[in-house]
Motif scaffolding. Structure first.
Motif, PDB file in Angstrom:
ATOM      1  N   LYS A  88       0.832  -1.203   0.000  1.00 29.44           N
ATOM      2  CA  LYS A  88       0.000   0.000   0.000  1.00 29.44           C
ATOM      3  C   LYS A  88       0.864   1.249   0.000  1.00 29.44           C
ATOM      4  O   LYS A  88       2.056   1.200   0.283  1.00 29.44           O
ATOM      5  N   THR A  89       0.218   2.363  -0.343  1.00 33.57           N
ATOM      6  CA  THR A  89       0.859   3.675  -0.283  1.00 33.57           C
ATOM      7  C   THR A  89       0.094   4.522   0.722  1.00 33.57           C
ATOM      8  O   THR A  89      -1.128   4.656   0.626  1.00 33.57           O
ATOM      9  N   TYR A  90       0.829   5.061   1.681  1.00 31.78           N
ATOM     10  CA  TYR A  90       0.243   5.982   2.654  1.00 31.78           C
ATOM     11  C   TYR A  90       0.340   7.401   2.116  1.00 31.78           C
ATOM     12  O   TYR A  90       1.300   7.760   1.429  1.00 31.78           O
ATOM     13  N   HIS A  91      -0.659   8.201   2.463  1.00 38.46           N
ATOM     14  CA  HIS A  91      -0.719   9.609   2.073  1.00 38.46           C
ATOM     15  C   HIS A  91      -1.072  10.435   3.304  1.00 38.46           C
ATOM     16  O   HIS A  91      -1.722   9.932   4.218  1.00 38.46           O
ATOM     17  N   THR A 104       5.707  20.772   8.310  1.00 41.24           N
ATOM     18  CA  THR A 104       6.069  21.484   7.083  1.00 41.24           C
ATOM     19  C   THR A 104       4.833  21.791   6.241  1.00 41.24           C
ATOM     20  O   THR A 104       4.926  22.526   5.275  1.00 41.24           O
ATOM     21  N   HIS A 105       3.715  21.174   6.580  1.00 41.58           N
ATOM     22  CA  HIS A 105       2.445  21.313   5.855  1.00 41.58           C
ATOM     23  C   HIS A 105       2.538  20.758   4.432  1.00 41.58           C
ATOM     24  O   HIS A 105       1.701  21.071   3.593  1.00 41.58           O
ATOM     25  N   ARG A 106       3.546  19.934   4.197  1.00 36.81           N
ATOM     26  CA  ARG A 106       3.722  19.302   2.885  1.00 36.81           C
ATOM     27  C   ARG A 106       2.909  18.018   2.790  1.00 36.81           C
ATOM     28  O   ARG A 106       2.743  17.288   3.756  1.00 36.81           O
ATOM     29  N   LYS A 107       2.438  17.734   1.576  1.00 37.93           N
ATOM     30  CA  LYS A 107       1.787  16.456   1.283  1.00 37.93           C
ATOM     31  C   LYS A 107       2.870  15.398   1.171  1.00 37.93           C
ATOM     32  O   LYS A 107       3.945  15.653   0.600  1.00 37.93           O
ATOM     33  N   ILE A 108       2.606  14.217   1.723  1.00 36.82           N
ATOM     34  CA  ILE A 108       3.572  13.114   1.671  1.00 36.82           C
ATOM     35  C   ILE A 108       2.897  11.863   1.119  1.00 36.82           C
ATOM     36  O   ILE A 108       1.675  11.751   1.130  1.00 36.82           O
ATOM     37  N   ASP A 109       3.736  10.960   0.642  1.00 36.91           N
ATOM     38  CA  ASP A 109       3.294   9.610   0.296  1.00 36.91           C
ATOM     39  C   ASP A 109       4.499   8.700   0.391  1.00 36.91           C
ATOM     40  O   ASP A 109       5.618   9.113   0.104  1.00 36.91           O
ATOM     41  N   PHE A 110       4.267   7.484   0.883  1.00 36.84           N
ATOM     42  CA  PHE A 110       5.333   6.488   0.943  1.00 36.84           C
ATOM     43  C   PHE A 110       4.718   5.095   0.942  1.00 36.84           C
ATOM     44  O   PHE A 110       3.590   4.906   1.372  1.00 36.84           O
ATOM     45  N   GLU A 111       5.471   4.148   0.433  1.00 39.24           N
ATOM     46  CA  GLU A 111       4.995   2.790   0.257  1.00 39.24           C
ATOM     47  C   GLU A 111       5.389   1.921   1.448  1.00 39.24           C
ATOM     48  O   GLU A 111       6.414   2.155   2.073  1.00 39.24           O
ATOM     49  N   LEU A 132      10.547   4.753   4.749  1.00 40.26           N
ATOM     50  CA  LEU A 132      10.648   5.951   5.581  1.00 40.26           C
ATOM     51  C   LEU A 132      11.670   6.952   5.049  1.00 40.26           C
ATOM     52  O   LEU A 132      11.549   8.147   5.308  1.00 40.26           O
ATOM     53  N   LEU A 133      12.651   6.484   4.279  1.00 39.99           N
ATOM     54  CA  LEU A 133      13.607   7.419   3.676  1.00 39.99           C
ATOM     55  C   LEU A 133      12.872   8.371   2.736  1.00 39.99           C
ATOM     56  O   LEU A 133      13.086   9.589   2.783  1.00 39.99           O
ATOM     57  N   LYS A 134      11.973   7.852   1.931  1.00 42.21           N
ATOM     58  CA  LYS A 134      11.189   8.698   1.023  1.00 42.21           C
ATOM     59  C   LYS A 134      10.371   9.713   1.816  1.00 42.21           C
ATOM     60  O   LYS A 134      10.326  10.899   1.480  1.00 42.21           O
ATOM     61  N   LEU A 135       9.733   9.245   2.894  1.00 41.50           N
ATOM     62  CA  LEU A 135       8.944  10.141   3.735  1.00 41.50           C
ATOM     63  C   LEU A 135       9.817  11.241   4.321  1.00 41.50           C
ATOM     64  O   LEU A 135       9.471  12.428   4.259  1.00 41.50           O
ATOM     65  N   MET A 136      10.957  10.880   4.892  1.00 36.63           N
ATOM     66  CA  MET A 136      11.838  11.882   5.515  1.00 36.63           C
ATOM     67  C   MET A 136      12.372  12.878   4.485  1.00 36.63           C
ATOM     68  O   MET A 136      12.513  14.062   4.785  1.00 36.63           O
ATOM     69  N   GLN A 137      12.650  12.424   3.271  1.00 36.75           N
ATOM     70  CA  GLN A 137      13.090  13.342   2.216  1.00 36.75           C
ATOM     71  C   GLN A 137      11.997  14.358   1.904  1.00 36.75           C
ATOM     72  O   GLN A 137      12.279  15.534   1.696  1.00 36.75           O
ATOM     73  N   GLN A 138      10.733  13.933   1.889  1.00 36.86           N
ATOM     74  CA  GLN A 138       9.625  14.821   1.537  1.00 36.86           C
ATOM     75  C   GLN A 138       9.390  15.911   2.580  1.00 36.86           C
ATOM     76  O   GLN A 138       8.916  16.993   2.243  1.00 36.86           O
ATOM     77  N   TRP A 142      15.806  14.519   5.856  1.00 39.31           N
ATOM     78  CA  TRP A 142      17.022  13.871   5.395  1.00 39.31           C
ATOM     79  C   TRP A 142      17.306  14.345   3.988  1.00 39.31           C
ATOM     80  O   TRP A 142      16.417  14.440   3.153  1.00 39.31           O
ATOM     81  N   SER A 143      18.571  14.680   3.741  1.00 36.77           N
ATOM     82  CA  SER A 143      18.985  14.993   2.376  1.00 36.77           C
ATOM     83  C   SER A 143      20.359  14.375   2.169  1.00 36.77           C
ATOM     84  O   SER A 143      21.154  14.290   3.099  1.00 36.77           O
ATOM     85  N   PRO A 144      20.638  13.939   0.954  1.00 37.92           N
ATOM     86  CA  PRO A 144      21.922  13.275   0.702  1.00 37.92           C
ATOM     87  C   PRO A 144      23.075  14.259   0.874  1.00 37.92           C
ATOM     88  O   PRO A 144      22.991  15.407   0.457  1.00 37.92           O
ATOM     89  N   GLY A 145      24.111  13.776   1.517  1.00 36.56           N
ATOM     90  CA  GLY A 145      25.326  14.581   1.691  1.00 36.56           C
ATOM     91  C   GLY A 145      26.269  14.369   0.529  1.00 36.56           C
ATOM     92  O   GLY A 145      25.934  13.716  -0.456  1.00 36.56           O
ATOM     93  N   THR A 146      27.440  14.905   0.646  1.00 34.17           N
ATOM     94  CA  THR A 146      28.426  14.760  -0.422  1.00 34.17           C
ATOM     95  C   THR A 146      29.206  13.464  -0.291  1.00 34.17           C
ATOM     96  O   THR A 146      29.875  13.057  -1.216  1.00 34.17           O
ATOM     97  N   GLN A 147      29.098  12.800   0.883  1.00 26.11           N
ATOM     98  CA  GLN A 147      29.820  11.549   1.065  1.00 26.11           C
ATOM     99  C   GLN A 147      28.974  10.394   0.521  1.00 26.11           C
ATOM    100  O   GLN A 147      27.766  10.437   0.539  1.00 26.11           O
ATOM    101  N   ALA A 148      29.675   9.365   0.076  1.00 28.16           N
ATOM    102  CA  ALA A 148      28.999   8.171  -0.381  1.00 28.16           C
ATOM    103  C   ALA A 148      28.298   7.492   0.802  1.00 28.16           C
ATOM    104  O   ALA A 148      28.764   7.582   1.927  1.00 28.16           O
ATOM    105  N   LEU A 149      27.196   6.822   0.533  1.00 30.10           N
ATOM    106  CA  LEU A 149      26.474   6.120   1.586  1.00 30.10           C
ATOM    107  C   LEU A 149      27.242   4.899   2.090  1.00 30.10           C
ATOM    108  O   LEU A 149      27.129   4.531   3.231  1.00 30.10           O
ATOM    109  N   ILE A 150      28.018   4.294   1.210  1.00 28.31           N
ATOM    110  CA  ILE A 150      28.795   3.117   1.587  1.00 28.31           C
ATOM    111  C   ILE A 150      30.275   3.459   1.481  1.00 28.31           C
ATOM    112  O   ILE A 150      30.740   3.892   0.445  1.00 28.31           O
TER     113      ILE A 150
END
Length: 152
Positions: A88-91, A104-111, A132-138, A142-150
């Motif tokens: 399912k997708t939550y909204h 933030t009053h932003r609309k969100i959705d995540f699977e 939850l990564l998608k949700l946190m980005q919205q 969370w935003s990607p940094g300049t360092q690699a994730l791995i």
């Protein structure tokens, strides 16, 4: 009356749909108390919750406070006897604090993909994975940094 495997699966799917629509989507916590077994176990707990009925009720309340219009669209369900897998997708709209992020009053959705066991008309077990990564980005949590994730 003895239920067949298909009847058990259909009854279990109906319980899960009712939880998704009435409890998660409408905040009907009287229905929550009816649908969740006292011995419920959450095998994949979320931060700040416990792996029992009280923990999942706390999580549902927290989500409804952060996203008052929280609701899901069920894309599909598969059942194997009393165990139901739901995609399912939550909204919702971010109107309350969520994991330390102010509204933030932003609309969100995540699977999510949830697996729940239903016995005697009540949910007894849960395993799940949410994006939850998608949700946190919205919501800017969370935003990607300049360092690699791995690391190398």
């Amino acid at each position: 009356m003895v239920m067949t495997g298909n009847a058990i699966s259909e009854a279990a799917k109906a319980v899960i749909r009712r939880n998704t629509d009435e409890v998660q989507g409408q905040g009907k916590f009287d229905v929550f108390d009816e649908l969740f077994a006292d011995g419920f176990v959450d095998h994949t707990t979320q931060p700040g919750t416990t792996p029992d009925k009280a923990g999942v009720r706390k999580l549902y309340g927290y989500l409804r406070e952060a996203f008052p219009d929280f609701h899901a669209v069920i894309h599909w369900q598969l059942a194997d006897g009393d165990t139901v897998t739901t995609y399912k997708t939550y909204h919702g709209t971010h109107e309350g604090d969520f994991l330390g992020v102010a509204p933030t009053h932003r609309k969100i959705d995540f699977e999510t993909v949830d697996v729940m066991r239903v016995q005697n008309g009540q949910i007894t077990d849960h395993w799940g994975v949410g994006n939850l990564l998608k949700l946190m980005q919205q919501i800017g949590g969370w935003s990607p940094g300049t360092q690699a994730l791995i690391a190398d």
